[in-house]
Write a protein that holds these residues in place. Structure first.
Motif, PDB file in Angstrom:
ATOM      1  N   VAL A  71       0.593  -1.079   0.240  1.00 48.35           N
ATOM      2  CA  VAL A  71       0.104   0.072   0.146  1.00 48.35           C
ATOM      3  C   VAL A  71       0.890   1.436   0.249  1.00 48.35           C
ATOM      4  CG1 VAL A  71      -1.961   1.739   1.384  1.00 48.35           C
ATOM      5  CG2 VAL A  71      -2.171  -1.338   0.765  1.00 48.35           C
ATOM      6  N   PHE A 127      -2.710   2.725   5.589  1.00 45.07           N
ATOM      7  CA  PHE A 127      -3.135   0.950   5.157  1.00 45.07           C
ATOM      8  C   PHE A 127      -3.403   0.185   6.388  1.00 45.07           C
ATOM      9  CE2 PHE A 127       0.759   1.641   7.589  1.00 45.07           C
ATOM     10  CZ  PHE A 127       0.745   0.753   9.047  1.00 45.07           C
ATOM     11  N   ASN A 213      -1.986  -6.038   2.188  1.00 43.85           N
ATOM     12  CA  ASN A 213      -0.903  -5.176   1.366  1.00 43.85           C
ATOM     13  C   ASN A 213       0.211  -5.626   1.449  1.00 43.85           C
ATOM     14  OD1 ASN A 213       0.738  -2.442   2.252  1.00 43.85           O
ATOM     15  ND2 ASN A 213       0.578  -3.389   4.675  1.00 43.85           N
TER      16      ASN A 213
END
Length: 340
Positions: A71, A127, A213
């Motif tokens: 991310v 994130f 992520n």
């Protein structure tokens, strides 16, 4: 054309997760590789208090190697940071949807209509929020559902300490019905909260449902360093490949390193990472991993996390890793003179 002056310092940063960078740093191999050149190798996490630790997210530091969540890496590239993608790993790091004790929810289809916790952090690139959205999105998609089939509940993280603390508090208070978590500390936090597992994303057969992520996890460098010192980049990557080779035969040592990297105890590490994790630290730029990262890019852009599109294949540069493999094999690399 004159050779560019060698940098005084090479920096590296990594997330508190399984990485070849973390293994190489623990073994002292990165420092040893560049000491004969008079180049110091330093961790951004261990830098002086005045160091720009935000570079872990922004990649503003030209001499930085970053192995961490996709991310921030995609966000930095989307904002115009001149980075290059030189490797990707795929490491199964426990991802789960948790529910309150006694909840009957035990599969992804049962998430329909439930209140899903979506944290909100006051940081330049949230994130954590992206992970929750993508985690729920993957779980719901495995049952043929979408985020629109559930209720997203904003959970402000301000005033809470620790990963997942705000969401788990909201679950305990009955403000939400389900929470997304991942990693070693999440295993320990969930146990302390008494939360129960509703969906194990790692058990979903389609890897597309586990894209998040850290899956796949990028290894990036700055274009300036790559242009001026391609040999240094290739040597750095060769050390990471050697570290991944070593890790493949040292499960106990990798578990120890993971404990130090994540800050979790042995139980948290064992609960978060599958048997065989020590054999999965090698980066590559294979088509399947690039395709999965492209899925992540499209989803993050759709959720508003990326200001501009990132062309994944244009971002990727396979040559540094090719040169690293040649170095490791003892094969001379083609000459590639740095520029001034």
């Amino acid at each position: 054309m004159t050779a560019a002056r060698l940098p005084e310092t090479l920096w590296f940063t990594r997330c508190p997760v399984p990485t070849a960078t973390g293994v190489a740093a623990d073994r002292g191999w990165l420092a040893a590789e560049f000491a004969p050149d008079g180049i110091a190798v330093r961790s951004l996490q261990d830098a002086d208090p005045g160091a720009d630790r935000a570079a872990h997210y922004t990649h503003d530091l030209p001499g930085l190697f970053r192995e961490g969540g996709n991310v921030p890496a995609l966000w930095a590239r989307s904002r115009g940071q001149d980075t290059r993608l030189v490797g990707l790993t795929w490491i199964e790091e426990r991802q789960a949807v948790l529910v309150a004790p006694g909840s009957p929810v035990r599969d992804a289809g049962a998430l329909r209509g439930l209140r899903l916790a979506v944290p909100r952090h006051d940081v330049p690139i949230d994130f954590w929020r992206a992970m929750a959205l993508r985690g729920f999105e993957g779980a719901l998609a495995s049952a043929g559902l979408g985020l629109g089939d559930a209720r997203l509940v904003d959970v402000p993280a301000a005033g809470h300490t620790g990963q997942w603390a705000a969401e788990l508090d909201a679950l305990r208070l009955g403000e939400v019905d389900a929470v997304y978590v991942k990693g070693a500390l999440a295993v320990e936090s969930a146990r302390r909260a008494g939360a129960e597992v509703a969906v194990e994303l790692d058990a979903l057969p389609d890897p597309a449902h586990r894209v998040n992520n850290g899956t796949p996890r990028p290894l990036t460098v700055h274009q300036d360093l790559l242009d001026r010192h391609p040999d240094l980049v290739a040597r750095f990557l060769a050390v990471l490949l050697r570290a991944a080779d070593w890790a493949a035969g040292e499960p106990a040592e990798v578990a120890r390193i993971l404990g130090a990297e994540t800050g979790a105890g042995a139980e948290g590490v064992a609960g978060a990472y599958r048997d065989g994790t020590h054999r999965t630290l090698h980066p590559d730029l294979s088509d399947p991993r690039l395709d999965l990262l492209a899925r992540q890019e499209a989803a993050l852009r759709a959720h508003g996390f990326l200001p501009e599109a990132v062309d994944i294949r244009a971002w990727a540069d396979p040559e540094p890793l090719r040169r690293a493999h040649r170095i490791l094999a003892g094969t001379p690399s083609p000459s590639h003179a740095p520029v001034a």
